[in-house]
Design an enzyme around this catalytic site. Sequence first.
Site, PDB file in Angstrom:
ATOM      1  N   ASP A  52       0.858  -1.333   0.379  1.00  0.00           N
ATOM      2  CA  ASP A  52       0.110  -0.112   0.353  1.00  0.00           C
ATOM      3  C   ASP A  52       0.667   1.320  -0.136  1.00  0.00           C
ATOM      4  O   ASP A  52       2.152   1.069   0.207  1.00  0.00           O
ATOM      5  CB  ASP A  52      -0.980  -0.330   1.334  1.00  0.00           C
ATOM      6  CG  ASP A  52      -2.142  -0.896   1.325  1.00  0.00           C
ATOM      7  OD1 ASP A  52      -2.417  -1.445   0.129  1.00  0.00           O
ATOM      8  OD2 ASP A  52      -2.790  -1.144   2.407  1.00  0.00           O
ATOM      9  N   TYR A 110       6.393 -10.403   7.141  1.00  0.00           N
ATOM     10  CA  TYR A 110       6.210  -8.219   7.141  1.00  0.00           C
ATOM     11  C   TYR A 110       7.114  -7.933   8.646  1.00  0.00           C
ATOM     12  O   TYR A 110       6.855  -8.585   9.857  1.00  0.00           O
ATOM     13  CB  TYR A 110       4.678  -7.388   7.178  1.00  0.00           C
ATOM     14  CG  TYR A 110       4.286  -7.898   5.837  1.00  0.00           C
ATOM     15  CD1 TYR A 110       4.641  -6.729   4.861  1.00  0.00           C
ATOM     16  CD2 TYR A 110       3.755  -8.813   5.239  1.00  0.00           C
ATOM     17  CE1 TYR A 110       3.684  -6.501   4.143  1.00  0.00           C
ATOM     18  CE2 TYR A 110       2.966  -8.626   3.777  1.00  0.00           C
ATOM     19  CZ  TYR A 110       3.026  -7.133   3.454  1.00  0.00           C
ATOM     20  OH  TYR A 110       2.556  -6.985   2.560  1.00  0.00           O
TER      21      TYR A 110
END
EC number: 5.4.99.12
Length: 272
Positions: A52, A110
Amino acid sequence: MNRIALGLHYDGAAFSGWQSQPHRNTVQDHLENAIERFAGVRLLTTVAGRTDTGVHALGQVIHLDTALEREPFSWVRGVNAFLPPSIALQWALPVDQGFHARFLAFERMYYYALYTGPHRVPLVHGRAGYQMLPPGQRLDVDAMREAAACLLGEHDFSAFRAAECQAKSPVKTMYDVTIRDDGNWVFLRFRASAFLHHMVRNLMGCLVAVGRGRYPAHWLAQVLAGRERKLAAPTFMPDGLYLVGVKYPDPYQIPAADPSASLFHGVFDDAA
């Protein structure tokens, strides 16, 4: 036709995410423009994970098909010559046509870097999340770890899914959530089969809420079981989120990401 896998680092602070969009400043557009200048022809890329706006990558993987015959390092050196300083190829590897950057990946990882304290630190602006806390106050990291334990295993993660998520199923397998603290810093690692849109940022919002004492540790299990986005905390800021690794079957020998030149240097070195 040759298929090439490429490893990519980028600082996502200045970009409107990965995916190409009309009249938007995206990582994919910059990369494909640079590849075209190097290769002399427009080549489309397929990515492991579409990050994003504001999200970074230390281990993004893409693939492309081309008729060009080039040495692997020629791709790295040549494409990097046309990329902005905040995007860089790290490696290139010839692969067979069975390789697919997205569909062949079986694990993604992540990291999140979070700074806590009474004031912001400008030197890490855009590269770390921030949670304002009064002087002398710290997040309850033990409570955060206790809360995160419920996330391990296969679950329906609908409570942490963005409304615009396009994943076919909300069921994912979380392999690991590791939380480390170092003074004002808190570092988190998430490893899963795959992630839903905004899933890590929504989990971060919940874990920080637990760490601040707004909810007890067992609240997160209730949110998970409820499967409704409205039950969870607000989506946390993207600034500290990094796609660090994508795993593929061993025969492809896709290089592991190296986070040593980042805020995470040494943080998870002793973690399984």
